[in-house]
Design a protein around this motif. Sequence first.
Motif, mmCIF file in Angstrom:
data_model
loop_
_atom_site.group_PDB
_atom_site.id
_atom_site.type_symbol
_atom_site.label_atom_id
_atom_site.label_comp_id
_atom_site.label_asym_id
_atom_site.label_seq_id
_atom_site.Cartn_x
_atom_site.Cartn_y
_atom_site.Cartn_z
ATOM 1 N N SER A 162 0.843 -1.197 0.000
ATOM 2 C CA SER A 162 0.000 0.000 0.000
ATOM 3 C C SER A 162 0.880 1.249 0.000
ATOM 4 O O SER A 162 1.833 1.336 0.778
ATOM 5 C CB SER A 162 -0.907 0.014 1.233
ATOM 6 N N ILE A 163 0.553 2.194 -0.877
ATOM 7 C CA ILE A 163 1.281 3.460 -0.946
ATOM 8 C C ILE A 163 0.277 4.606 -0.905
ATOM 9 O O ILE A 163 -0.688 4.619 -1.675
ATOM 10 C CB ILE A 163 2.130 3.578 -2.224
ATOM 11 N N VAL A 164 0.508 5.561 -0.013
ATOM 12 C CA VAL A 164 -0.378 6.720 0.105
ATOM 13 C C VAL A 164 0.472 7.979 0.257
ATOM 14 O O VAL A 164 1.693 7.910 0.414
ATOM 15 C CB VAL A 164 -1.329 6.583 1.316
ATOM 16 N N GLY A 165 -0.200 9.126 0.229
ATOM 17 C CA GLY A 165 0.525 10.378 0.401
ATOM 18 C C GLY A 165 -0.323 11.574 0.026
ATOM 19 O O GLY A 165 -1.522 11.457 -0.250
ATOM 20 N N THR A 166 0.313 12.717 -0.013
ATOM 21 C CA THR A 166 -0.363 13.982 -0.230
ATOM 22 C C THR A 166 -1.022 14.080 -1.608
ATOM 23 O O THR A 166 -0.591 13.438 -2.569
ATOM 24 C CB THR A 166 0.640 15.145 -0.073
ATOM 25 N N ARG A 167 -2.036 14.928 -1.691
ATOM 26 C CA ARG A 167 -2.673 15.209 -2.982
ATOM 27 C C ARG A 167 -1.869 16.212 -3.801
ATOM 28 O O ARG A 167 -2.147 16.414 -4.979
ATOM 29 C CB ARG A 167 -4.096 15.736 -2.756
ATOM 30 N N THR A 168 -0.884 16.847 -3.178
ATOM 31 C CA THR A 168 -0.075 17.859 -3.881
ATOM 32 C C THR A 168 1.415 17.554 -3.710
ATOM 33 O O THR A 168 2.141 18.305 -3.053
ATOM 34 C CB THR A 168 -0.390 19.269 -3.348
ATOM 35 N N PRO A 169 1.884 16.462 -4.284
ATOM 36 C CA PRO A 169 3.284 16.068 -4.091
ATOM 37 C C PRO A 169 4.261 16.977 -4.832
ATOM 38 O O PRO A 169 3.942 17.520 -5.896
ATOM 39 C CB PRO A 169 3.329 14.650 -4.664
ATOM 40 N N SER A 170 5.443 17.122 -4.260
ATOM 41 C CA SER A 170 6.513 17.863 -4.925
ATOM 42 C C SER A 170 6.977 17.081 -6.153
ATOM 43 O O SER A 170 6.670 15.892 -6.312
ATOM 44 C CB SER A 170 7.688 18.051 -3.971
ATOM 45 N N LEU A 171 7.741 17.727 -7.015
ATOM 46 C CA LEU A 171 8.269 17.044 -8.195
ATOM 47 C C LEU A 171 9.142 15.858 -7.790
ATOM 48 O O LEU A 171 9.112 14.795 -8.423
ATOM 49 C CB LEU A 171 9.066 18.026 -9.057
ATOM 50 N N TYR A 172 9.927 16.051 -6.739
ATOM 51 C CA TYR A 172 10.765 14.960 -6.221
ATOM 52 C C TYR A 172 9.900 13.777 -5.794
ATOM 53 O O TYR A 172 10.160 12.625 -6.160
ATOM 54 C CB TYR A 172 11.591 15.482 -5.043
ATOM 55 N N THR A 173 8.840 14.056 -5.030
ATOM 56 C CA THR A 173 7.967 12.980 -4.561
ATOM 57 C C THR A 173 7.258 12.304 -5.723
ATOM 58 O O THR A 173 7.095 11.075 -5.734
ATOM 59 C CB THR A 173 6.933 13.522 -3.560
ATOM 60 N N GLN A 174 6.843 13.077 -6.704
ATOM 61 C CA GLN A 174 6.192 12.488 -7.875
ATOM 62 C C GLN A 174 7.104 11.460 -8.537
ATOM 63 O O GLN A 174 6.690 10.334 -8.833
ATOM 64 C CB GLN A 174 5.821 13.580 -8.876
ATOM 65 N N GLN A 175 8.354 11.851 -8.767
ATOM 66 C CA GLN A 175 9.291 10.953 -9.445
ATOM 67 C C GLN A 175 9.595 9.721 -8.602
ATOM 68 O O GLN A 175 9.588 8.585 -9.096
ATOM 69 C CB GLN A 175 10.588 11.697 -9.757
ATOM 70 N N MET A 176 9.852 9.926 -7.314
ATOM 71 C CA MET A 176 10.207 8.801 -6.452
ATOM 72 C C MET A 176 9.022 7.853 -6.247
ATOM 73 O O MET A 176 9.195 6.632 -6.187
ATOM 74 C CB MET A 176 10.706 9.309 -5.091
ATOM 75 N N THR A 177 7.823 8.397 -6.154
ATOM 76 C CA THR A 177 6.630 7.556 -6.014
ATOM 77 C C THR A 177 6.474 6.653 -7.232
ATOM 78 O O THR A 177 6.220 5.444 -7.109
ATOM 79 C CB THR A 177 5.369 8.425 -5.848
ATOM 80 N N GLN A 178 6.644 7.230 -8.409
ATOM 81 C CA GLN A 178 6.541 6.438 -9.636
ATOM 82 C C GLN A 178 7.643 5.387 -9.707
ATOM 83 O O GLN A 178 7.394 4.240 -10.097
ATOM 84 C CB GLN A 178 6.607 7.366 -10.849
ATOM 85 N N ASP A 179 8.848 5.764 -9.316
ATOM 86 C CA ASP A 179 9.968 4.819 -9.366
ATOM 87 C C ASP A 179 9.742 3.637 -8.424
ATOM 88 O O ASP A 179 10.032 2.485 -8.770
ATOM 89 C CB ASP A 179 11.276 5.524 -9.005
#
Length: 258
Positions: A37-54
Motif C-alpha cells: 500500500s502506498i499513500v501520500g499527499t494530494r499535492t506532491p513535490s516534483l521529487y515525490t512524484q518521481q520517487m513515487t513512480q519509481d
Amino acid sequence: MSPLVPHIVPELEMMKRYPSELFYRGDLRLLDRPKVSIVGTRTPSLYTQQMTQDIAKALARRGVCLVSGAAMGVDALVHEAAGTENTIAVLGCGLDIRYPVINSALIASIEKNGLLLSQFNDGFRATNWSFVVRNELVVALGEILIVTEADSRSGSLRSVEFAQKMGKKIFVLPQRLGESRGTNRLLFEAEAEAIYDIEAFASTFGKAVDDNVTKDEFFYFCQTMPTLDQAVKEFGERVYEAELEGVVTIRNGIVCLQ
C-alpha cells in the motif's frame, strides 16, 4: 448493483471490524498477489512524484500489486505507475461513482483492467468519514505501508495510525527539512524507516523481470526459488519450457527467475 466479494480476504481480518459488505468491480485475482500500500499527499513535490513512480514501477516489476485510494496526487501516481492491470483502488464512495472527477478515466481503466473495491453500495457519495473507512482498507490490504509525502495535518497520517495498530511496517521517503513534516516526524521518532535505495528496497520482494514476462502463478512460485523437484511437481514441463525461453535458470537444483 456492484457484486460483493464472494470470499473472505485474510488481510482484512486485521481491521478493527471485518467489512460487513465489500463490493468489487474487476479482477479479484489481484487479491491473491503480494501487495504493498502506498499513500501520500494530494499535492506532491516534483521529487515525490518521481520517487513515487519509481517505487511503484520497481515493485510492479517484481509482481507486487500496488494498493492506493484513487485520490489526486500520490494515489493516482501509484495506480498509473503500477499499470492499471496491476493495481487495486479502494474508493470512499460507491463503485458507480467516479470520484474525484479528475481521475475518472484512471478509475475506469482500473475497473476494466485491475480491481476496484469499496465498502459502500452504489450511489453512495464520499464523505470525510468514508475516506477514513477507505484508508483503513487500503492499509489492511498491503504487507507494508509506504507514505511518500505527508505534512503534519495530512490524512495519510491516519493511515499510519491504522498501520501501527495492525503491526505493519511503515516506510517513507527521505525529505528535506521543512518539507513533508509528517513523514519527517515519523523518521525522527523512529516510527518509520526511510527508503534510501529503491532497487535494494524492492529486491526484498523478489527478482525484477521484464514487462513482457507473464506474472502468473508460475512466476510467483518461482519467486520463492523452489527446488527443481518442487517446481516440476507443481508445473511439470512448464519448468523446462520456461528455461528454454530464458525466463528461469536451474542452478544446483534450484529454479530461479532470470
